[in-house]
Design a protein around this motif. Structure first.
Motif, PDB file in Angstrom:
ATOM      1  N   ILE A 100       0.837  -1.195   0.000  1.00 60.00           N
ATOM      2  CA  ILE A 100       0.000   0.000   0.000  1.00 60.00           C
ATOM      3  C   ILE A 100       0.875   1.249   0.000  1.00 60.00           C
ATOM      4  O   ILE A 100       0.635   2.201  -0.716  1.00 60.00           O
ATOM      5  N   SER A 101       1.922   1.228   0.800  1.00 57.19           N
ATOM      6  CA  SER A 101       2.811   2.375   0.890  1.00 57.19           C
ATOM      7  C   SER A 101       3.478   2.673  -0.453  1.00 57.19           C
ATOM      8  O   SER A 101       3.616   3.821  -0.841  1.00 57.19           O
ATOM      9  N   ALA A 102       3.879   1.617  -1.157  1.00 56.87           N
ATOM     10  CA  ALA A 102       4.524   1.808  -2.456  1.00 56.87           C
ATOM     11  C   ALA A 102       3.565   2.453  -3.456  1.00 56.87           C
ATOM     12  O   ALA A 102       3.948   3.347  -4.218  1.00 56.87           O
ATOM     13  N   GLN A 103       2.307   2.028  -3.460  1.00 58.72           N
ATOM     14  CA  GLN A 103       1.320   2.594  -4.372  1.00 58.72           C
ATOM     15  C   GLN A 103       1.023   4.051  -4.017  1.00 58.72           C
ATOM     16  O   GLN A 103       0.916   4.906  -4.898  1.00 58.72           O
ATOM     17  N   GLN A 104       0.900   4.324  -2.732  1.00 61.97           N
ATOM     18  CA  GLN A 104       0.653   5.697  -2.307  1.00 61.97           C
ATOM     19  C   GLN A 104       1.827   6.602  -2.668  1.00 61.97           C
ATOM     20  O   GLN A 104       1.632   7.748  -3.072  1.00 61.97           O
ATOM     21  N   LEU A 105       3.034   6.075  -2.519  1.00 58.75           N
ATOM     22  CA  LEU A 105       4.221   6.855  -2.873  1.00 58.75           C
ATOM     23  C   LEU A 105       4.239   7.161  -4.362  1.00 58.75           C
ATOM     24  O   LEU A 105       4.537   8.285  -4.777  1.00 58.75           O
ATOM     25  N   LEU A 106       3.889   6.178  -5.187  1.00 55.55           N
ATOM     26  CA  LEU A 106       3.846   6.370  -6.633  1.00 55.55           C
ATOM     27  C   LEU A 106       2.815   7.433  -6.998  1.00 55.55           C
ATOM     28  O   LEU A 106       3.066   8.317  -7.814  1.00 55.55           O
ATOM     29  N   GLN A 107       1.641   7.351  -6.385  1.00 59.04           N
ATOM     30  CA  GLN A 107       0.596   8.340  -6.657  1.00 59.04           C
ATOM     31  C   GLN A 107       1.042   9.737  -6.254  1.00 59.04           C
ATOM     32  O   GLN A 107       0.802  10.713  -6.974  1.00 59.04           O
ATOM     33  N   ALA A 108       1.706   9.838  -5.098  1.00 58.89           N
ATOM     34  CA  ALA A 108       2.185  11.140  -4.631  1.00 58.89           C
ATOM     35  C   ALA A 108       3.227  11.708  -5.589  1.00 58.89           C
ATOM     36  O   ALA A 108       3.237  12.910  -5.876  1.00 58.89           O
ATOM     37  N   GLN A 109       4.094  10.857  -6.103  1.00 58.93           N
ATOM     38  CA  GLN A 109       5.129  11.307  -7.035  1.00 58.93           C
ATOM     39  C   GLN A 109       4.518  11.838  -8.328  1.00 58.93           C
ATOM     40  O   GLN A 109       4.924  12.888  -8.836  1.00 58.93           O
TER      41      GLN A 109
END
Length: 503
Positions: free
Chosen positions: A19-28
């Motif tokens: 989940i954290s990886a997906q959220q990080l990608l979206q934030a980027q």
């Protein structure tokens, strides 16, 4: 029992990481302007053969938000030959990677971006040159930093004013990072990272005052007696320097006329606005930056907007991956070790492609709801283009209106530009603090600054107004601000004191 707990903890940890990886990608992706997003998509497609373009469906509408969105469609105008050639190249890369691997047979998302060439606005100006923000970010990417340091530096870069100076104090930056981005840091850590930023080009960038800006530029000169004298003037006689009291400087430093003349000449070469100089050096102005939003204002006051999708391709997961993954899943029992490795590789690439497509779609939705909220809040400005019409608006206001968190709004507002009937503006232009009068009326600091600039522009240049006089004139216009506040706003506008405004 203990073993089950360990397994559950590992499973929970993996889920949180995913989940954290997906959220990080979206934030980027949310933070990227349109030009950088296109570059990121190209890189992702190059690295992941499971991600490809498609022209099977039409472009979606930009948004469907009452009077705040343009519902027109477009189509991809890429030539069929180019599409076929691209598919052949990607097919060859796929064969080299795993010899016919595919994707899941479930309904995979397809993102449609971009505009038809015949629907691009004629007044929009495009260019390949980088903006000031892009140039600084590029230098950051070439610097060896930890992920945490990079994150903090990105925030510092986004906090720079257009002239390249950083006018927020370190305590405020520390609080903003903690509140808006959930990053606990200290002023010492921010100061250390700021020192790295101040080593970037052009010299003087990231300075917290004019004095520091000039000292940073002097520090880069080759060692010499002249450099020492320049440093002494700015470091120890800055007040006299700003007031042009060279007679006092000459006496204090025991200089002769020739030395004073050389010092004046060299100090005039220093740039008080390094950010502006970079913009000129790369041949870009605010009117030439590729906008992320296109806002139209009709004569009846109706305001509509679309997202500028530039030349974003339509994205989908490769059908070749889909077919082979489906075959693998239907024949799991008879898979050899090599085929199982191929299955794992295929699924990883498909999952990464799906995640990226969803992140691009999330970016689109986020930008749409954010821009709608800003237009609703600042509707008067989009009607008349008068800077004084801007209402006080901070990140928290837009976050409350959209339901998004503060960090997301902050990322959207960084490095994005809006094309309007009145010109091109950075998205941060629409944000300003409020000034509450004694009667309880809330005024925008930007409105006060606009009035201040108007007064100064109209003053007698031979007898420029002092800050006290400016304060009195603002009070007559209904802006009861103190002299110190006037001085602060004047400095933020880059306007010198009365003495230095004389011809």
């Amino acid at each position: 029992m203990a073993q089950n707990q360990v397994q559950e903890q590992k499973l929970e940890q993996k889920l949180q990481q995913s989940i954290s990886a997906q959220q990080l990608l979206q934030a980027q992706l949310v933070e990227l302007p349109i030009t950088q997003l296109m570059e990121r998509i190209e890189t992702e497609m190059h690295d992941n053969p499971a991600l490809e373009t498609s022209s099977d469906e039409e472009w979606p509408t930009a948004a469907e938000h009452d009077d705040y969105a343009d519902n027109s469609d477009g189509t991809d105008d890429t030539a069929d030959y180019d599409k076929e050639r691209e598919r052949e190249e990607r097919s060859d890369a796929l064969d080299a990677a795993l010899e016919n691997i595919g994707r899941d047979d479930e309904d995979l998302p397809v993102y449609h971006g971009g505009m038809a060439a015949d629907e691009e606005r004629e007044e929009m100006v495009y260019g390949d040159s980088l903006s000031f923000y892009d140039m600084v970010t590029q230098q950051m990417n070439e610097t060896e930093l930890t992920e945490r340091e990079r994150y903090i530096m990105e925030y510092l870069i986004g906090s720079l004013d257009d002239d390249g100076l950083l006018r927020k104090d370190l305590d405020s930056l520390s609080e903003e990072l903690a509140v808006y981005h959930n990053v606990e840091t200290t002023t010492d850590e921010i100061g250390r990272i700021l020192a790295i930023l101040q080593e970037f080009d052009p010299a003087g960038i990231g300075a917290r005052s004019l004095q520091e800006c000039l000292l940073l530029q002097i520090a880069r000169r080759d060692d010499s007696r002249l450099k020492e004298l320049m440093d002494e003037v700015i470091r120890h006689h800055f007040d006299e320097f700003t007031k042009k009291h060279w007679d006092r400087i000459r006496t204090a430093m025991s200089l002769n006329d020739t030395q004073v003349e050389v010092l004046q000449k060299e100090l005039r070469r220093l740039n008080p606005k390094p950010g502006a100089s970079m913009g000129e050096a790369i041949g870009r102005s605010m009117q030439q930056i590729t906008p992320d939003f296109i806002v139209d204002t009709q004569d009846d006051g109706t305001v509509t907007f679309t997202l500028n999708n530039g030349e974003l391709p339509q994205l989908q997961v490769s059908q070749s991956f889909a077919n082979l993954l489906k075959d693998y899943q239907q024949n799991k029992e008879g898979l050899s070790r090599q085929m199982k490795e191929a299955l794992l590789y295929t699924k990883q690439k498909v999952d990464a492609a799906q995640s990226f497509i969803e992140a691009v779609r999330t970016r689109r939705r986020t930008l749409t709801v954010t821009m709608k909220a800003i237009i609703q809040w600042q509707h008067r400005f989009f009607e008349d283009g008068d800077e004084a019409s801007l209402r006080p608006m901070i990140l928290k206001d837009v976050a409350a209106k959209t339901g998004l968190d503060l960090s997301t709004i902050s990322r959207v507002s960084n490095s994005k530009y809006v094309l309007t009937r009145w010109g091109v503006f950075p998205l941060k232009f629409f944000f300003s603090d409020g000034f509450v009068t004694e009667s309880g009326e809330e005024l925008s600091t930007r409105e006060i600054k606009a009035a201040l600039r108007e007064i100064i522009d109209a003053e007698d240049k031979k007898k420029p107004l002092s800050d006290d006089a400016l304060s009195d004139m603002l009070k007559k216009r209904g802006y009861p601000v103190a002299r110190r506040t006037v001085a602060k706003y004047r400095d933020q506008l880059g306007i010198p004191i009365a003495r230095l405004r004389r011809p």
